[in-house]
Design a protein around this motif. Structure first.
Motif, mmCIF file in Angstrom:
data_model
loop_
_atom_site.group_PDB
_atom_site.id
_atom_site.type_symbol
_atom_site.label_atom_id
_atom_site.label_comp_id
_atom_site.label_asym_id
_atom_site.label_seq_id
_atom_site.Cartn_x
_atom_site.Cartn_y
_atom_site.Cartn_z
ATOM 1 N N SER A 21 0.834 -1.198 0.000
ATOM 2 C CA SER A 21 0.000 0.000 0.000
ATOM 3 C C SER A 21 0.874 1.256 0.000
ATOM 4 N N TYR A 22 0.646 2.121 -0.985
ATOM 5 C CA TYR A 22 1.376 3.390 -1.018
ATOM 6 C C TYR A 22 1.105 4.233 0.240
ATOM 7 N N PRO A 23 -0.167 4.446 0.623
ATOM 8 C CA PRO A 23 -0.406 5.294 1.807
ATOM 9 C C PRO A 23 0.217 4.721 3.090
ATOM 10 N N GLN A 24 0.113 3.415 3.278
ATOM 11 C CA GLN A 24 0.659 2.817 4.491
ATOM 12 C C GLN A 24 2.177 2.960 4.546
ATOM 13 N N GLN A 25 2.850 2.636 3.464
ATOM 14 C CA GLN A 25 4.307 2.688 3.466
ATOM 15 C C GLN A 25 4.815 4.127 3.483
ATOM 16 N N THR A 26 4.070 5.040 2.889
ATOM 17 C CA THR A 26 4.440 6.454 2.973
ATOM 18 C C THR A 26 4.341 6.925 4.416
ATOM 19 N N ALA A 27 3.272 6.530 5.112
ATOM 20 C CA ALA A 27 3.109 6.907 6.519
ATOM 21 C C ALA A 27 4.226 6.325 7.380
ATOM 22 N N VAL A 28 4.590 5.071 7.156
ATOM 23 C CA VAL A 28 5.663 4.448 7.931
ATOM 24 C C VAL A 28 6.988 5.174 7.677
ATOM 25 N N THR A 29 7.268 5.484 6.423
ATOM 26 C CA THR A 29 8.520 6.157 6.068
ATOM 27 C C THR A 29 8.588 7.565 6.657
ATOM 28 N N VAL A 30 7.548 8.349 6.451
ATOM 29 C CA VAL A 30 7.540 9.738 6.934
ATOM 30 C C VAL A 30 7.575 9.779 8.460
ATOM 31 N N THR A 31 6.820 8.897 9.099
ATOM 32 C CA THR A 31 6.840 8.824 10.560
ATOM 33 C C THR A 31 8.242 8.505 11.057
ATOM 34 N N GLY A 32 8.909 7.562 10.399
ATOM 35 C CA GLY A 32 10.273 7.216 10.789
ATOM 36 C C GLY A 32 11.226 8.385 10.665
ATOM 37 N N VAL A 33 11.097 9.133 9.591
ATOM 38 C CA VAL A 33 11.982 10.286 9.373
ATOM 39 C C VAL A 33 11.719 11.380 10.412
ATOM 40 N N ILE A 34 10.445 11.691 10.633
ATOM 41 C CA ILE A 34 10.094 12.757 11.583
ATOM 42 C C ILE A 34 10.562 12.411 12.993
ATOM 43 N N TRP A 35 10.281 11.194 13.453
ATOM 44 C CA TRP A 35 10.659 10.812 14.817
ATOM 45 C C TRP A 35 12.160 10.603 14.959
ATOM 46 N N SER A 36 12.843 10.280 13.862
ATOM 47 C CA SER A 36 14.311 10.210 13.931
ATOM 48 C C SER A 36 14.878 11.582 14.249
ATOM 49 N N ARG A 37 14.375 12.578 13.576
ATOM 50 C CA ARG A 37 14.825 13.944 13.826
ATOM 51 C C ARG A 37 14.481 14.381 15.255
ATOM 52 N N TYR A 38 13.258 14.107 15.671
ATOM 53 C CA TYR A 38 12.815 14.499 17.009
ATOM 54 C C TYR A 38 13.686 13.859 18.093
ATOM 55 N N SER A 39 14.030 12.591 17.900
ATOM 56 C CA SER A 39 14.789 11.888 18.935
ATOM 57 C C SER A 39 16.187 12.455 19.128
ATOM 58 N N THR A 40 16.672 13.224 18.156
ATOM 59 C CA THR A 40 18.003 13.813 18.293
ATOM 60 C C THR A 40 17.971 15.210 18.908
ATOM 61 N N VAL A 41 16.810 15.857 18.911
ATOM 62 C CA VAL A 41 16.750 17.223 19.431
ATOM 63 C C VAL A 41 16.180 17.304 20.841
ATOM 64 N N ILE A 42 15.558 16.237 21.324
ATOM 65 C CA ILE A 42 15.029 16.279 22.680
ATOM 66 C C ILE A 42 16.166 16.066 23.681
ATOM 67 N N THR A 43 15.915 16.479 24.907
ATOM 68 C CA THR A 43 16.897 16.288 25.966
ATOM 69 C C THR A 43 16.251 15.456 27.055
ATOM 70 N N PRO A 44 16.790 14.335 27.415
ATOM 71 C CA PRO A 44 17.974 13.679 26.871
ATOM 72 C C PRO A 44 17.642 12.975 25.561
ATOM 73 N N ARG A 45 18.660 12.792 24.738
ATOM 74 C CA ARG A 45 18.455 12.105 23.464
ATOM 75 C C ARG A 45 17.966 10.689 23.732
ATOM 76 N N ASN A 46 17.063 10.235 22.899
ATOM 77 C CA ASN A 46 16.495 8.902 23.065
ATOM 78 C C ASN A 46 17.016 8.024 21.927
ATOM 79 N N LEU A 47 18.050 7.253 22.204
ATOM 80 C CA LEU A 47 18.666 6.438 21.157
ATOM 81 C C LEU A 47 17.799 5.255 20.753
#
Length: 94
Positions: free
Chosen positions: A32-58
């Motif tokens: 499914s295009y919508p499902q895999q797009t959501a998984v990909t975009v969610t992964g990218v957004i939360w990857s960025r978020y996890s590096t800017v929060i304090t403390p970093r969440n590896l």
């Protein structure tokens, strides 16, 4: 007051990445295009978020990168099948 990022949410997100990796054997027609797009975009957004929060969440960073990677791979499989495959489209019967 110190806030701690709880580790259970990223830990349970591993289930999404594992399920997505298990779907690598699934035929590209069923992806499914919508499902895999959501998984990909969610992964990218939360990857960025996890590096800017304090403390970093590896844990969140690794699971999000796994989600983005598996989603991107599934999208690439679907796009290759839909737009770059050598098979002829089936003609409709009228």
């Amino acid at each position: 007051m110190v806030f701690q990022v709880h580790f259970w949410a990223p830990t349970f997100k591993w289930g999404i990445s594992i399920a997505n990796a298990a779907d690598f054997a699934k035929p590209p027609e069923q992806i499914s295009y919508p499902q895999q797009t959501a998984v990909t975009v969610t992964g990218v957004i939360w990857s960025r978020y996890s590096t800017v929060i304090t403390p970093r969440n590896l844990n969140l960073l690794t699971v999000s990168l796994a989600m983005a990677g598996t989603g991107f791979y599934q999208l690439s499989r679907k796009i290759r099948h839909d737009y770059f495959s050598e098979t002829e489209p089936v003609a409709s019967k009228e």
